[in-house]
Motif scaffolding. Structure first.
Motif, PDB file in Angstrom:
ATOM      1  N   SER A 124     -60.927 -47.027  12.026  1.00  0.00           N
ATOM      2  CA  SER A 124     -62.189 -46.695  11.690  1.00  0.00           C
ATOM      3  C   SER A 124     -62.342 -47.245  10.375  1.00  0.00           C
ATOM      4  CB  SER A 124     -62.657 -45.196  11.721  1.00  0.00           C
ATOM      5  OG  SER A 124     -63.942 -44.976  11.246  1.00  0.00           O
ATOM      6  N   SER A 125     -63.421 -47.863   9.948  1.00  0.00           N
ATOM      7  CA  SER A 125     -63.950 -48.100   8.466  1.00  0.00           C
ATOM      8  C   SER A 125     -64.630 -47.117   7.992  1.00  0.00           C
ATOM      9  CB  SER A 125     -64.633 -49.492   8.489  1.00  0.00           C
ATOM     10  OG  SER A 125     -63.984 -50.358   9.378  1.00  0.00           O
ATOM     11  N   GLN A 126     -64.568 -45.962   8.429  1.00  0.00           N
ATOM     12  CA  GLN A 126     -65.766 -44.915   7.869  1.00  0.00           C
ATOM     13  C   GLN A 126     -65.570 -44.482   6.438  1.00  0.00           C
ATOM     14  OE1 GLN A 126     -68.338 -44.115  10.194  1.00  0.00           O
ATOM     15  NE2 GLN A 126     -69.252 -43.327   8.234  1.00  0.00           N
ATOM     16  N   PRO A 127     -64.389 -44.386   6.061  1.00  0.00           N
ATOM     17  CA  PRO A 127     -64.040 -44.037   4.521  1.00  0.00           C
ATOM     18  C   PRO A 127     -64.550 -45.088   3.517  1.00  0.00           C
ATOM     19  CG  PRO A 127     -62.041 -43.565   5.952  1.00  0.00           C
ATOM     20  CD  PRO A 127     -62.965 -44.317   6.623  1.00  0.00           C
ATOM     21  N   VAL A 128     -64.528 -46.084   3.996  1.00  0.00           N
ATOM     22  CA  VAL A 128     -65.292 -47.305   2.962  1.00  0.00           C
ATOM     23  C   VAL A 128     -66.739 -47.356   3.196  1.00  0.00           C
ATOM     24  CG1 VAL A 128     -65.588 -49.755   2.670  1.00  0.00           C
ATOM     25  CG2 VAL A 128     -63.195 -48.824   3.136  1.00  0.00           C
ATOM     26  N   ILE A 129     -67.168 -47.134   4.460  1.00  0.00           N
ATOM     27  CA  ILE A 129     -68.591 -47.067   4.469  1.00  0.00           C
ATOM     28  C   ILE A 129     -69.194 -45.961   3.705  1.00  0.00           C
ATOM     29  CG2 ILE A 129     -70.468 -46.707   6.445  1.00  0.00           C
ATOM     30  CD1 ILE A 129     -68.718 -49.561   6.286  1.00  0.00           C
ATOM     31  N   ASP A 130     -68.532 -44.608   4.172  1.00  0.00           N
ATOM     32  CA  ASP A 130     -68.801 -43.634   3.118  1.00  0.00           C
ATOM     33  C   ASP A 130     -69.064 -43.707   1.706  1.00  0.00           C
ATOM     34  OD1 ASP A 130     -69.170 -42.233   5.554  1.00  0.00           O
ATOM     35  OD2 ASP A 130     -67.381 -41.120   5.334  1.00  0.00           O
ATOM     36  N   TRP A 131     -68.003 -44.449   1.061  1.00  0.00           N
ATOM     37  CA  TRP A 131     -68.072 -44.872  -0.228  1.00  0.00           C
ATOM     38  C   TRP A 131     -69.233 -45.701  -0.784  1.00  0.00           C
ATOM     39  CZ3 TRP A 131     -67.059 -49.756  -1.589  1.00  0.00           C
ATOM     40  CH2 TRP A 131     -66.937 -50.183  -3.041  1.00  0.00           C
ATOM     41  N   LEU A 132     -69.336 -46.590   0.201  1.00  0.00           N
ATOM     42  CA  LEU A 132     -70.515 -47.808  -0.044  1.00  0.00           C
ATOM     43  C   LEU A 132     -71.766 -46.945  -0.164  1.00  0.00           C
ATOM     44  CD1 LEU A 132     -69.761 -50.975   1.893  1.00  0.00           C
ATOM     45  CD2 LEU A 132     -70.310 -50.886  -0.399  1.00  0.00           C
ATOM     46  N   ARG A 133     -72.127 -46.151   0.908  1.00  0.00           N
ATOM     47  CA  ARG A 133     -73.445 -45.377   0.779  1.00  0.00           C
ATOM     48  C   ARG A 133     -73.413 -44.723  -0.486  1.00  0.00           C
ATOM     49  NH1 ARG A 133     -73.125 -43.719   7.209  1.00  0.00           N
ATOM     50  NH2 ARG A 133     -73.761 -45.846   8.035  1.00  0.00           N
ATOM     51  N   SER A 134     -72.380 -43.985  -0.900  1.00  0.00           N
ATOM     52  CA  SER A 134     -72.375 -43.058  -2.101  1.00  0.00           C
ATOM     53  C   SER A 134     -72.765 -43.801  -3.389  1.00  0.00           C
ATOM     54  CB  SER A 134     -71.019 -42.421  -2.219  1.00  0.00           C
ATOM     55  OG  SER A 134     -70.172 -43.238  -2.715  1.00  0.00           O
ATOM     56  N   THR A 135     -72.455 -45.220  -3.320  1.00  0.00           N
ATOM     57  CA  THR A 135     -72.809 -45.990  -4.761  1.00  0.00           C
ATOM     58  C   THR A 135     -74.114 -46.589  -4.693  1.00  0.00           C
ATOM     59  OG1 THR A 135     -72.070 -48.171  -3.543  1.00  0.00           O
ATOM     60  CG2 THR A 135     -70.438 -47.108  -4.522  1.00  0.00           C
TER      61      THR A 135
ATOM     62  N   ARG B 276     -76.610 -52.415  -3.199  1.00  0.00           N
ATOM     63  CA  ARG B 276     -77.102 -53.181  -2.077  1.00  0.00           C
ATOM     64  C   ARG B 276     -76.439 -54.353  -1.903  1.00  0.00           C
ATOM     65  NH1 ARG B 276     -83.141 -54.209  -4.324  1.00  0.00           N
ATOM     66  NH2 ARG B 276     -81.676 -54.367  -6.183  1.00  0.00           N
ATOM     67  N   HIS B 277     -75.414 -54.834  -2.677  1.00  0.00           N
ATOM     68  CA  HIS B 277     -74.351 -55.846  -2.750  1.00  0.00           C
ATOM     69  C   HIS B 277     -73.236 -55.590  -2.895  1.00  0.00           C
ATOM     70  CE1 HIS B 277     -78.399 -57.013  -4.548  1.00  0.00           C
ATOM     71  NE2 HIS B 277     -78.563 -58.039  -3.453  1.00  0.00           N
TER      72      HIS B 277
ATOM     73  N   VAL C  11     -68.542 -53.542   6.666  1.00  0.00           N
ATOM     74  CA  VAL C  11     -68.839 -53.808   5.593  1.00  0.00           C
ATOM     75  C   VAL C  11     -70.174 -54.433   5.584  1.00  0.00           C
ATOM     76  CG1 VAL C  11     -68.515 -54.260   3.078  1.00  0.00           C
ATOM     77  CG2 VAL C  11     -66.864 -52.962   4.180  1.00  0.00           C
ATOM     78  N   ALA C  12     -69.999 -55.716   6.040  1.00  0.00           N
ATOM     79  CA  ALA C  12     -71.386 -56.700   6.109  1.00  0.00           C
ATOM     80  C   ALA C  12     -72.578 -55.899   6.827  1.00  0.00           C
ATOM     81  CB  ALA C  12     -70.748 -58.052   6.585  1.00  0.00           C
ATOM     82  N   GLU C  13     -72.408 -55.179   7.944  1.00  0.00           N
ATOM     83  CA  GLU C  13     -73.173 -54.554   8.557  1.00  0.00           C
ATOM     84  C   GLU C  13     -74.295 -53.552   7.747  1.00  0.00           C
ATOM     85  OE1 GLU C  13     -71.656 -52.848  12.049  1.00  0.00           O
ATOM     86  OE2 GLU C  13     -71.442 -55.048  13.008  1.00  0.00           O
ATOM     87  N   GLN C  14     -73.516 -53.416   6.617  1.00  0.00           N
ATOM     88  CA  GLN C  14     -73.921 -52.094   5.771  1.00  0.00           C
ATOM     89  C   GLN C  14     -74.873 -52.608   4.638  1.00  0.00           C
ATOM     90  OE1 GLN C  14     -73.779 -48.860   6.584  1.00  0.00           O
ATOM     91  NE2 GLN C  14     -72.936 -49.490   8.411  1.00  0.00           N
ATOM     92  N   VAL C  15     -74.336 -53.355   3.865  1.00  0.00           N
ATOM     93  CA  VAL C  15     -74.689 -54.184   2.580  1.00  0.00           C
ATOM     94  C   VAL C  15     -74.394 -55.494   2.870  1.00  0.00           C
ATOM     95  CG1 VAL C  15     -74.424 -52.097   1.173  1.00  0.00           C
ATOM     96  CG2 VAL C  15     -72.699 -53.799   1.316  1.00  0.00           C
ATOM     97  N   ASP C  16     -75.129 -56.259   1.681  1.00  0.00           N
ATOM     98  CA  ASP C  16     -75.158 -57.718   1.804  1.00  0.00           C
ATOM     99  C   ASP C  16     -73.879 -58.254   1.070  1.00  0.00           C
ATOM    100  OD1 ASP C  16     -75.904 -60.475   1.596  1.00  0.00           O
ATOM    101  OD2 ASP C  16     -77.248 -60.150  -0.149  1.00  0.00           O
ATOM    102  N   VAL C  17     -73.009 -58.805   1.808  1.00  0.00           N
ATOM    103  CA  VAL C  17     -71.685 -59.400   1.099  1.00  0.00           C
ATOM    104  C   VAL C  17     -72.099 -60.763   0.233  1.00  0.00           C
ATOM    105  CG1 VAL C  17     -69.605 -60.424   1.522  1.00  0.00           C
ATOM    106  CG2 VAL C  17     -70.485 -58.247   2.954  1.00  0.00           C
ATOM    107  N   VAL C  18     -71.907 -60.692  -0.866  1.00  0.00           N
ATOM    108  CA  VAL C  18     -72.263 -61.733  -1.677  1.00  0.00           C
ATOM    109  C   VAL C  18     -70.915 -62.349  -2.383  1.00  0.00           C
ATOM    110  CG1 VAL C  18     -74.640 -60.747  -2.384  1.00  0.00           C
ATOM    111  CG2 VAL C  18     -72.904 -60.391  -3.768  1.00  0.00           C
TER     112      VAL C  18
END
Length: 291
Positions: A189-200, A203-204, A254-261
């Motif tokens: 699962s990528s959930q630990p990273v997704i949870d952190w991304l949302r907490s920040t 958008r990028h 990660v790319a499904e959650q935020v814009d990978v720049v």
């Protein structure tokens, strides 16, 4: 709205003081899918076997700074919205990630996919590829940190694949409060990273992908597979424990959650390709024959 993606090829080797990074970066660029946008190459002198100087606590400081300035010049000229970096040692991501944090006015999270934290300073180490994330946060040698106009906030940084460090690295990482998802937490699962991304709230995101996060049993083009290295050459140095499939899943999640720049891929050391290249150079008719 159209966006501009720049591909930067930086076969830098001096940051890790390992000549094989030069060919590894070039081969990585050759292997990569064709670029959809502009491509730029930072000129890096080809290794010639000469010993690199230790300059004020950093090996090859002046050469690394010249290549850093060249990267910055390309970025100022191209003004991209997104950047793919193909290295070279880990320091190649310094200028591109600093640029992106300015470009998005601090609205940038950084995912550091690596088996090592890259927060050392010249007081602890002499090779600058182990300092790059610290520089981006604003810590370390002033010649490098002053190139980061807008330091990245520690709460917007997370490691993926990191699980152990030296005592000095642990102290720095804990002092900064940097988050970490270990290989065992990312198996399915990528959930630990997704949870952190949302907490920040960012958008990028820019992703640093050091290939040594991959288990060297599965992928051998890494420092740990260096031919003829002494048995204890890497004693105490953490080795990657992730699979390629896990890294691909993580980055796509990660790319499904935020814009990978930003995406930097570094530390490619294709020992078998280097060996056969050197063998071919030594053959008659095709190469130079006997020296």
């Amino acid at each position: 709205m159209s966006t501009k993606t720049l591909r930067l090829q930086i076969p830098q080797w001096q940051g890790g003081n390992l000549e094989a990074y030069h060919f590894g970066g070039q081969l990585l660029a050759w292997l990569a899918p064709a670029a959809a946008g502009p491509v730029a190459t930072v000129e890096v002198p080809e290794p010639d076997g000469s010993e690199l100087p230790l300059e004020d606590g950093i090996v090859a400081r002046s050469a690394l700074l010249r290549q850093l300035y060249s990267t910055e010049e390309i970025l100022r000229k191209e003004m991209p919205d997104r950047i793919v970096v193909l290295g070279g040692d880990c320091l190649v991501d310094l200028a591109p990630f600093a640029y992106l944090n300015e470009r998005y006015e601090g609205d940038l999270a950084v995912l550091w996919v690596d088996a090592h934290p890259d927060v050392m300073t010249p007081q602890h180490f002499v090779h600058a590829h182990a300092m790059v994330l610290g520089n981006l946060i604003g810590e370390g040698d002033p010649d490098f940190t002053r190139r980061v106009a807008r330091p990245i906030k520690p709460e917007k940084v997370m490691y993926a694949g990191l699980y152990d460090m030296s005592p000095t690295e642990w102290e720095i990482v804990e002092r900064l409060g940097l988050r970490m998802a270990t290989p065992s937490q990312l198996i399915d699962s990528s959930q630990p990273v997704i949870d952190w991304l949302r907490s920040t709230g960012a958008r990028h995101v820019a992703i640093h992908f050091d290939l040594d996060v991959i288990d060297p049993v599965q992928f051998r083009s890494l420092n740990f597979s260096m031919p003829n290295a002494p048995p204890d050459a890497f004693a105490g140095v953490p080795r990657g424990r992730m699979t390629m499939a896990q890294v691909v899943r993580l980055l796509n999640d990660v790319a499904e959650q935020v814009d990978v720049v930003g995406l930097g891929i570094t530390e490619h050391l294709p020992w078998d390709a280097i060996a056969i290249r050197d063998m071919l150079r030594g053959l008659p008719l095709i190469g130079e024959g006997r020296a």
